[in-house]
Every structure is written in C-alpha cells, then in structure tokens.
Write a protein that holds these residues in place. Structure first.
Motif, short mmCIF file in Angstrom:
data_model
loop_
_atom_site.label_atom_id
_atom_site.label_comp_id
_atom_site.label_asym_id
_atom_site.label_seq_id
_atom_site.Cartn_x
_atom_site.Cartn_y
_atom_site.Cartn_z
N LYS A 23 0.87 -1.18 0.07
CA LYS A 23 0.14 0.10 0.04
C LYS A 23 0.82 1.29 0.09
O LYS A 23 0.32 2.29 0.08
CB LYS A 23 -0.93 0.05 1.04
CG LYS A 23 -1.98 -1.10 1.01
CD LYS A 23 -2.72 -1.18 2.26
CE LYS A 23 -3.74 -2.27 2.12
NZ LYS A 23 -4.50 -2.69 3.57
N GLY A 24 2.35 1.31 0.08
CA GLY A 24 3.06 2.35 0.04
C GLY A 24 3.44 2.81 1.44
O GLY A 24 4.13 3.68 1.28
N VAL A 25 3.28 1.91 2.28
CA VAL A 25 3.52 2.41 3.81
C VAL A 25 5.00 2.01 4.03
O VAL A 25 5.30 0.82 3.64
CB VAL A 25 2.45 1.74 4.80
CG1 VAL A 25 3.09 2.33 6.16
CG2 VAL A 25 1.08 2.20 4.47
N VAL A 26 5.71 3.08 4.29
CA VAL A 26 7.21 2.66 4.68
C VAL A 26 7.48 2.60 6.07
O VAL A 26 7.07 3.39 6.89
CB VAL A 26 8.08 4.02 4.05
CG1 VAL A 26 9.58 3.62 4.47
CG2 VAL A 26 7.82 4.30 2.59
N ARG A 27 8.03 1.27 6.33
CA ARG A 27 8.32 1.01 7.71
C ARG A 27 9.73 0.95 8.11
O ARG A 27 10.65 0.27 7.12
CB ARG A 27 7.52 -0.31 8.27
CG ARG A 27 6.04 -0.10 8.08
CD ARG A 27 5.38 -1.30 8.75
NE ARG A 27 3.90 -1.17 9.02
CZ ARG A 27 3.15 -1.07 7.97
NH1 ARG A 27 3.36 -1.45 6.59
NH2 ARG A 27 1.89 -0.93 8.02
N ASP A 28 10.32 1.25 9.40
CA ASP A 28 11.60 1.16 9.57
C ASP A 28 11.98 -0.50 9.92
O ASP A 28 11.12 -1.00 10.54
CB ASP A 28 11.78 2.01 10.94
CG ASP A 28 11.84 3.63 10.53
OD1 ASP A 28 12.13 3.89 9.35
OD2 ASP A 28 11.58 4.28 11.49
N VAL A 29 13.07 -0.64 9.61
CA VAL A 29 13.61 -2.19 9.85
C VAL A 29 14.84 -2.26 10.56
O VAL A 29 15.70 -1.39 10.75
CB VAL A 29 14.05 -2.76 8.39
CG1 VAL A 29 14.66 -4.08 8.61
CG2 VAL A 29 12.88 -2.82 7.39
N GLU A 30 14.49 -3.01 11.70
CA GLU A 30 15.72 -3.14 12.67
C GLU A 30 16.78 -3.76 12.20
O GLU A 30 17.96 -3.43 12.64
CB GLU A 30 15.20 -3.91 13.88
CG GLU A 30 14.22 -3.29 14.84
CD GLU A 30 13.47 -3.64 16.05
OE1 GLU A 30 14.31 -5.10 16.29
OE2 GLU A 30 13.16 -3.20 16.90
N GLU A 31 16.69 -4.88 11.54
CA GLU A 31 17.85 -5.53 10.76
C GLU A 31 17.34 -6.10 9.51
O GLU A 31 16.46 -6.83 9.19
CB GLU A 31 18.10 -6.92 11.93
CG GLU A 31 19.12 -7.72 11.58
CD GLU A 31 19.52 -8.88 12.45
OE1 GLU A 31 20.52 -9.56 11.98
OE2 GLU A 31 18.78 -8.96 13.50
N TYR A 32 18.50 -5.82 8.68
CA TYR A 32 18.65 -6.64 7.42
C TYR A 32 19.75 -7.55 7.55
O TYR A 32 20.77 -7.17 8.01
CB TYR A 32 18.89 -5.76 6.29
CG TYR A 32 17.27 -5.01 5.79
CD1 TYR A 32 16.34 -6.12 5.01
CD2 TYR A 32 16.94 -3.88 5.71
CE1 TYR A 32 15.26 -5.73 4.62
CE2 TYR A 32 15.78 -3.37 5.09
CZ TYR A 32 14.84 -4.32 4.57
OH TYR A 32 13.54 -3.85 4.18
#
Length: 171
Positions: A23-32
C-alpha cells in the motif's frame, strides 16, 4: 474468497533500512542481513492488531518468502511459519517481491497447507498475472510441499538440502 486485487509488490531496502508494503507504507527495519541465498528482515509491526513483530526471509531461488509472525495474545494462529510464493528481483540494491497469490501455512514438523489457490486461478483467468506466472507459482508450491513432506515437514531439514540455513531471533 477475498476481493480480487493485482499482485502485491513489496520493497526491501537494506541501505535505507526500510520496508515498503504493497500500500506504499514505509516502515523502519531493525535488521537486514544478506546471505548468498537470500535476504533476512526483522521489524516491528506498529498498528497491527494481530501481531507486533515479524521476521522474514526472501529466498529468490526457491520463489519463497518465509515469515514468522509474533502474534499478539488472542490472535495466535496454529502455524510456525507462513510461506508466500513470490517472484523476487533486485533493482539497484532494493529487493522487490511480487506476491504470486499462493501461500503455505507450515506447522513445523507436523503439516503444511496450501491456501489461496482460488485467488491464483482467478488472477490467471482475469489476466492479472500470466499463465506462465501461474504455472510457476504452482510449481513452487508443489516443490515446497514435496520437499517439506519428504523431510517430515521440518523446514530446517528441507532447506539444509538446498544449502540454506535460516537464522531467526526466536527459533
């Protein structure tokens, strides 16, 4: 059956440490974490009633996204892992996953269930995805079910035959 929708596309950007949902919502990622066989992501799921955290692995060569949802009390499901059949490509360091409708619910070392076949067939017959993509999705699901069944529905056991070792925060 849920409402018909075009294939869901999700973006995984390790450099920016973000995950953009369909839906285009950008979320922060703790770990990649990038491995030769795929990409790992761990992030909170703010605003979700059913779960508060998720971990996912994108496995391009297997055509899978394997997710462990951390369910909130009262929303637990009888599953250990949720497997989406996906097409994964990379564009300038960003991993792009296109959902091919079929999903598998894994109860590790117990059983696996293929779901959303109706969505896949409708998507093919209405032209949302090509017959070739539909055939590939069915092939991935059959290969996955066969592999899991051959190894007692043990995800780790099956993936070890593919030189894939997944590390999780809670498994």
């Amino acid at each position: 059956m849920t409402a018909l929708h075009p294939p869901k596309v999700e973006y995984f950007d390790p450099a920016a440490k973000t995950n953009t949902d369909p839906k285009g919502v950008v979320r922060d990622v703790e770990e990649y974490r990038e491995e030769p066989f795929g990409l790992y992501m761990a992030r909170p799921a703010p605003g979700r009633r059913q779960f508060h955290y998720l971990e996912s692995w994108l496995l391009p060569d297997l055509g899978l996204r394997i997710t462990d949802f951390w369910f909130n009390p009262g929303y637990e499901r009888d599953q250990d892992f949720y497997l989406d059949v996906v097409d994964v490509r990379r564009e300038d360091g960003v991993w792009v996953a296109t959902d091919l409708y079929l999903d598998l619910v894994l109860r590790d070392k117990k059983s696996v269930e293929v779901i959303d076949t109706d969505e896949l067939l409708t998507a093919v017959t209405t032209g949302l995805i090509s017959p070739a993509d539909g055939e590939r999705a069915l092939g991935v699901s059959h290969t996955t079910v066969d592999g899991l069944a051959t190894h007692g529905h043990d995800l780790r056991g099956w993936l070890s035959t593919k030189d894939v070792t997944l590390a999780w925060r809670r498994h």
